[in-house]
Motif scaffolding. Structure first.
Motif, PDB file in Angstrom:
ATOM      1  N   SER A  48     -20.383 -46.939  48.181  1.00  0.00           N
ATOM      2  CA  SER A  48     -21.799 -46.584  47.998  1.00  0.00           C
ATOM      3  C   SER A  48     -22.342 -47.056  46.648  1.00  0.00           C
ATOM      4  CB  SER A  48     -21.986 -45.086  48.137  1.00  0.00           C
ATOM      5  OG  SER A  48     -21.321 -44.418  47.091  1.00  0.00           O
ATOM      6  N   ASN A  49     -21.492 -47.473  45.715  1.00  0.00           N
ATOM      7  CA  ASN A  49     -21.891 -47.975  44.396  1.00  0.00           C
ATOM      8  C   ASN A  49     -22.761 -46.990  43.618  1.00  0.00           C
ATOM      9  OD1 ASN A  49     -20.515 -50.418  44.543  1.00  0.00           O
ATOM     10  ND2 ASN A  49     -22.182 -51.362  45.697  1.00  0.00           N
ATOM     11  N   ARG A  50     -22.478 -45.741  43.718  1.00  0.00           N
ATOM     12  CA  ARG A  50     -23.209 -44.754  42.933  1.00  0.00           C
ATOM     13  C   ARG A  50     -22.260 -44.131  41.912  1.00  0.00           C
ATOM     14  NH1 ARG A  50     -23.679 -40.681  47.917  1.00  0.00           N
ATOM     15  NH2 ARG A  50     -21.583 -39.847  47.784  1.00  0.00           N
ATOM     16  N   PRO A  51     -22.802 -43.627  40.818  1.00  0.00           N
ATOM     17  CA  PRO A  51     -21.924 -43.009  39.813  1.00  0.00           C
ATOM     18  C   PRO A  51     -21.280 -41.746  40.360  1.00  0.00           C
ATOM     19  CG  PRO A  51     -24.222 -42.986  39.114  1.00  0.00           C
ATOM     20  CD  PRO A  51     -24.173 -43.689  40.417  1.00  0.00           C
ATOM     21  N   LEU A  52     -20.136 -41.413  39.829  1.00  0.00           N
ATOM     22  CA  LEU A  52     -19.372 -40.280  40.343  1.00  0.00           C
ATOM     23  C   LEU A  52     -19.847 -38.944  39.784  1.00  0.00           C
ATOM     24  CD1 LEU A  52     -15.797 -41.774  40.315  1.00  0.00           C
ATOM     25  CD2 LEU A  52     -17.388 -41.591  42.205  1.00  0.00           C
ATOM     26  N   SER A  53     -20.484 -38.943  38.640  1.00  0.00           N
ATOM     27  CA  SER A  53     -20.969 -37.687  38.083  1.00  0.00           C
ATOM     28  C   SER A  53     -22.334 -37.923  37.447  1.00  0.00           C
ATOM     29  CB  SER A  53     -19.991 -37.152  37.039  1.00  0.00           C
ATOM     30  OG  SER A  53     -19.910 -38.050  35.965  1.00  0.00           O
ATOM     31  N   PRO A  54     -23.149 -36.876  37.362  1.00  0.00           N
ATOM     32  CA  PRO A  54     -24.464 -37.056  36.734  1.00  0.00           C
ATOM     33  C   PRO A  54     -24.300 -37.402  35.257  1.00  0.00           C
ATOM     34  CG  PRO A  54     -24.323 -34.963  37.876  1.00  0.00           C
ATOM     35  CD  PRO A  54     -22.956 -35.551  37.887  1.00  0.00           C
ATOM     36  N   HIS A  55     -25.028 -38.371  34.834  1.00  0.00           N
ATOM     37  CA  HIS A  55     -25.024 -38.751  33.423  1.00  0.00           C
ATOM     38  C   HIS A  55     -26.396 -39.257  33.065  1.00  0.00           C
ATOM     39  CE1 HIS A  55     -24.651 -42.899  34.824  1.00  0.00           C
ATOM     40  NE2 HIS A  55     -23.672 -42.481  35.590  1.00  0.00           N
ATOM     41  N   ILE A  56     -26.523 -39.888  31.928  1.00  0.00           N
ATOM     42  CA  ILE A  56     -27.826 -40.225  31.367  1.00  0.00           C
ATOM     43  C   ILE A  56     -28.638 -41.167  32.262  1.00  0.00           C
ATOM     44  CG2 ILE A  56     -27.117 -42.197  29.963  1.00  0.00           C
ATOM     45  CD1 ILE A  56     -29.423 -39.356  28.855  1.00  0.00           C
TER      46      ILE A  56
END
Length: 169
Positions: A48-56
């Motif tokens: 899915s090419n999304r980050p694994l955790s919320p960040h900036i």
């Protein structure tokens, strides 16, 4: 005493034997192993090419988020200050007037004194005004995003003005 110990051990062994039989009789085989589930999870997330955790890149700091962190921080700081003041009043020699005379004897300039008063007053004023804001939210008022932004700015302005007023005393 030995009879009680034997009875306790006998019951413990019997319970372990009966419970193990119950567990084996009611066991259901797993469809997949933990390793297979983990591989499926990582394959889905990497595809899915999304980050694994919320960040900036996902969440930028907003005014309500910053004020929430500030409200909690000032609450902790004020609680700690009250405890330290109380402990110092109990444990340190002398009384409050002797420490006040010591500060006066340091001959600090008015700018330093007013700055120190402001630094002490601001957390109290900020926490008080932001607490009133939270009480209004508990009543169901001011929950729209524009109102949240406006009340946040109002809290900051009121906190600074009240702190300046207290520091001027």
């Amino acid at each position: 005493m030995a009879a009680l110990l034997l009875r306790h051990l006998g019951r413990h062994c019997l319970r372990a034997h009966v419970n193990s039989q119950l567990c084996l009789r009611n066991a259901v085989p797993l469809g997949t192993s933990a390793k297979e589930e983990m591989e499926r999870f990582w394959n889905k997330n990497t595809s899915s090419n999304r980050p694994l955790s919320p960040h900036i890149t996902i969440y930028s700091w907003s005014l309500p988020m910053t004020m929430s962190v500030g409200h909690r921080g000032t609450g902790i700081a004020l609680s700690g200050g009250v405890y330290l003041f109380g402990l110092s009043a109990l444990l340190l020699p002398g009384n409050f007037e002797s420490y006040l005379m010591f500060v006066k004897s340091l001959c600090l300039g008015p700018a330093v004194i007013h700055t120190a008063k402001f630094v002490l007053a601001f957390p109290l004023m900020y926490h008080a005004w932001n607490g009133i804001r939270h009480l209004m939210w508990d009543l169901g008022k001011g929950l729209a995003i524009p109102q949240v932004q406006q009340s946040g700015v109002a809290v900051l302005v009121l906190a600074v003005l009240c702190s300046v007023g207290l520091a001027a005393m």
